[in-house]
Motif scaffolding. Structure first.
Motif, mmCIF file in Angstrom:
data_model
loop_
_atom_site.group_PDB
_atom_site.id
_atom_site.type_symbol
_atom_site.label_atom_id
_atom_site.label_comp_id
_atom_site.label_asym_id
_atom_site.label_seq_id
_atom_site.Cartn_x
_atom_site.Cartn_y
_atom_site.Cartn_z
ATOM 1 N N ILE A 24 1.704 10.309 -5.910
ATOM 2 C CA ILE A 24 0.944 10.226 -4.662
ATOM 3 C C ILE A 24 -0.383 9.518 -4.908
ATOM 4 O O ILE A 24 -0.788 8.654 -4.135
ATOM 5 N N VAL A 25 -1.051 9.867 -5.981
ATOM 6 C CA VAL A 25 -2.398 9.369 -6.236
ATOM 7 C C VAL A 25 -2.402 7.885 -6.587
ATOM 8 O O VAL A 25 -3.234 7.123 -6.080
ATOM 9 N N TRP A 62 -3.678 1.148 -2.983
ATOM 10 C CA TRP A 62 -3.909 0.710 -1.600
ATOM 11 C C TRP A 62 -5.404 0.570 -1.319
ATOM 12 O O TRP A 62 -5.837 -0.402 -0.699
ATOM 13 N N VAL A 63 -6.191 1.529 -1.779
ATOM 14 C CA VAL A 63 -7.644 1.480 -1.577
ATOM 15 C C VAL A 63 -8.226 0.257 -2.292
ATOM 16 O O VAL A 63 -9.077 -0.444 -1.739
ATOM 17 N N PRO A 68 -0.284 5.282 -5.846
ATOM 18 C CA PRO A 68 -0.144 4.356 -4.715
ATOM 19 C C PRO A 68 -1.354 4.368 -3.778
ATOM 20 O O PRO A 68 -1.742 3.323 -3.247
ATOM 21 N N VAL A 69 -1.961 5.530 -3.581
ATOM 22 C CA VAL A 69 -3.143 5.603 -2.707
ATOM 23 C C VAL A 69 -4.308 4.838 -3.338
ATOM 24 O O VAL A 69 -5.005 4.083 -2.644
ATOM 25 N N LEU A 70 -4.509 5.000 -4.644
ATOM 26 C CA LEU A 70 -5.585 4.271 -5.304
ATOM 27 C C LEU A 70 -5.345 2.767 -5.291
ATOM 28 O O LEU A 70 -6.280 1.982 -5.099
#
Length: 81
Positions: A7-8, A14-15, A10-12
């Motif tokens: 989870i972390v 994307w950011v 892909p979110v990082l």
């Protein structure tokens, strides 16, 4: 259940791509261009075709009705209305 890195990360990413890269890229690009100065090599023909021409000693032309990468060379008889 999904693990935390699944989870972390892909979110990082994307950011970074969405917000940080547009700000940082102008500063990083001169440094990166020094490391990657080589251009991609482009060939006009396939190597298999060139090898077979060298072995046979002849250059084979296209026959009528043979399909090419851009489509058939001749149009088949079509029924017109």
């Amino acid at each position: 259940m999904v693990c935390i890195p699944c989870i972390v990360i892909p979110v990082l990413l994307w950011v970074y791509k969405r917000f940080l890269e547009p700000i940082l890229y102008p500063f990083i690009s001169p440094i990166i261009s020094k490391f990657w100065t080589k251009k991609a090599v482009q060939e006009s023909g396939t190597s298999d075709q060139k090898v077979s021409e060298k072995i046979n000693g002849t250059c084979k032309g296209e026959s009528i009705g043979e399909a090419t990468a851009n489509g058939p060379t001749t149009v088949a008889d079509k029924k017109t209305d």
